[in-house]
Design a protein around this motif. Sequence first.
Motif, PDB file in Angstrom:
ATOM      1  N   HIS A 204      -9.199  25.566 -35.406  1.00  0.00           N
ATOM      2  CA  HIS A 204      -8.282  25.074 -36.435  1.00  0.00           C
ATOM      3  C   HIS A 204      -8.875  25.295 -37.831  1.00  0.00           C
ATOM      4  O   HIS A 204      -8.174  25.738 -38.745  1.00  0.00           O
ATOM      5  N   LYS A 266       2.663  28.198 -37.355  1.00  0.00           N
ATOM      6  CA  LYS A 266       2.540  26.892 -36.681  1.00  0.00           C
ATOM      7  C   LYS A 266       2.018  27.055 -35.251  1.00  0.00           C
ATOM      8  O   LYS A 266       2.110  28.154 -34.667  1.00  0.00           O
ATOM      9  N   TYR A 267       1.524  25.970 -34.725  1.00  0.00           N
ATOM     10  CA  TYR A 267       1.035  25.995 -33.348  1.00  0.00           C
ATOM     11  C   TYR A 267       2.206  26.174 -32.387  1.00  0.00           C
ATOM     12  O   TYR A 267       3.208  25.468 -32.496  1.00  0.00           O
ATOM     13  N   PHE A 284      -5.594  17.311 -38.133  1.00  0.00           N
ATOM     14  CA  PHE A 284      -5.038  18.006 -39.298  1.00  0.00           C
ATOM     15  C   PHE A 284      -5.365  17.196 -40.546  1.00  0.00           C
ATOM     16  O   PHE A 284      -5.096  16.003 -40.576  1.00  0.00           O
ATOM     17  N   ASP A 288      -2.822  20.783 -44.348  1.00  0.00           N
ATOM     18  CA  ASP A 288      -3.095  21.871 -43.381  1.00  0.00           C
ATOM     19  C   ASP A 288      -1.807  22.498 -42.860  1.00  0.00           C
ATOM     20  O   ASP A 288      -1.675  23.722 -42.775  1.00  0.00           O
ATOM     21  N   LYS A 289      -0.877  21.620 -42.499  1.00  0.00           N
ATOM     22  CA  LYS A 289       0.371  22.090 -41.887  1.00  0.00           C
ATOM     23  C   LYS A 289       1.112  23.026 -42.856  1.00  0.00           C
ATOM     24  O   LYS A 289       1.567  24.106 -42.471  1.00  0.00           O
ATOM     25  N   GLU A 290       1.164  22.615 -44.113  1.00  0.00           N
ATOM     26  CA  GLU A 290       1.879  23.400 -45.124  1.00  0.00           C
ATOM     27  C   GLU A 290       1.160  24.732 -45.383  1.00  0.00           C
ATOM     28  O   GLU A 290       1.789  25.775 -45.525  1.00  0.00           O
TER      29      GLU A 290
END
Length: 473
Positions: A204, A266-267, A284, A288-290
């Motif tokens: 990650h 994305k995952y 996360f 991180d997601k963005e």
Amino acid sequence: MTTKQFPKNFLWGGATAANQLEGAYNVDGKGLSVQDVTPKGGFGPIAEVPTEDNLKLVGIDFYNRYKEDIKLLAEMGYKVFRLSIAWSRIFPKGDEEEPNEAGLQFYDDVFDELAKYNIEPLVTLSHYETPLHLAREYNGWANRKLIEFYERYTRTVFERYKNKVKYWLTFNEVNSVLHLPFMSGGIKTDPKELSKQDLYQAVHHELVASALATKVGHEINPDFKIGCMVLAMPAYAMTSNPLDVLAARQFENQNYLFSDIHVRGKYPNYIKRFFKENNIEIQFAPGDKELLAEHTVDFVSFSYYMSVAQAHNPEEYLSGKGNILGGITNPYLEASEWGWQIDPVGLRLVLNDFYDRYQIPLFIVENGLGAKDVLVDGPDGPTVEDDYRIDYLQKHLEQVYEAIEDGVEVMGYTSWGCIDLVSASTAELSKRYGYIYVDRNDDGRGTLNRYRKKSFYWYKEVIESNGASLLKK
Ligand code: BGP
């Protein structure tokens, strides 16, 4: 009748990595990298200090001979040259605030030399060369701090070379960290003791760092083309038993995970199930997601050497050797002297599969045959009659052409180790891939002189004819 050839502007060239050819491991301020303490290669023991039996310390002395080498690449007509920047030349320990000017200057000189011949550099930012200090002090990518150090490093080189380099790769064979945590990710924990939780958390961190570098790179120069780089290895079901097909699919998903996140941001759902069943919970951090979603890559690049077979009951079959990861021996295929199974059609399949999945350009940035060469006298001096290498490359390139005909967008092809260099997995020099022979042996002896092999002239013609010479039958 029109002559068959490759698309206009196809990027023909060759690929290398700093630690496998530069040498000069402690010169002009360079710090140690994980490679300087792995004298026997990626699967070998880790030493405390650099030892003389480590061929990478001298490599093929590209650090001092790059002008002569680039001239030879230009003679073959290269359009592109893949090389990596040794992170520890720029930030010797990895966690400093200020870069090492001598290291930066070296790559300026190399890029200027390439520019003289109109050769585009294709730069890998991290090719199995994590600064050793980051491995020892932080446990490499297992530690989130690495994102910050990598960002500083990538920002520095993007700024410095923004007018000299257009094509960038964030991490070499980013999926290999699952199999070689020290060489690939600077993670010093013994692989037997490394938990899946920690390993996937390290993954990650690398994925977030890659997205961050993509963001920063595009801000610095919107014309940059930034790609991910994965070790591609198609897996065939050993039989038509649906359970074998499922095993093959699951093996491939372990690799697709990396390109899926780089391209789709994305995952994927299939990994969520794997995480759940293995009690893995990725942490996360805010943002991180963005980052993953908003900074996807411009292209997908990959290495391709071989395919494998998979089965639900692998213990019942002969297991094969492979490039970092492996599987079952496929009875339909021959293998190299190192047991890597040779499968040109697999390359067409990989290209089609990636393209069907993503519809973005693809770049083959490694492919080739590691073989023992014998130097013989030729009319123009010493040479190697490497018909076996020509045969391998010819057959693979024919399949690249087929894939292009299938509708796949392929940016270019850089064969691995275009000039002989030290092997990543075994640290041998006798595992040669080049069009150019380098006189250095596994015992470290040799003049380091360069000689053109038969394949040198063959590849020159391939490039000159934009692939037509491959397709004339
Ligand atoms: C890849 C690496 C390269 C390279 C190549 C050939 O896994 O990205 O660094 O060396 O494989 O492998 P080897 O050198 O082990 O023959």
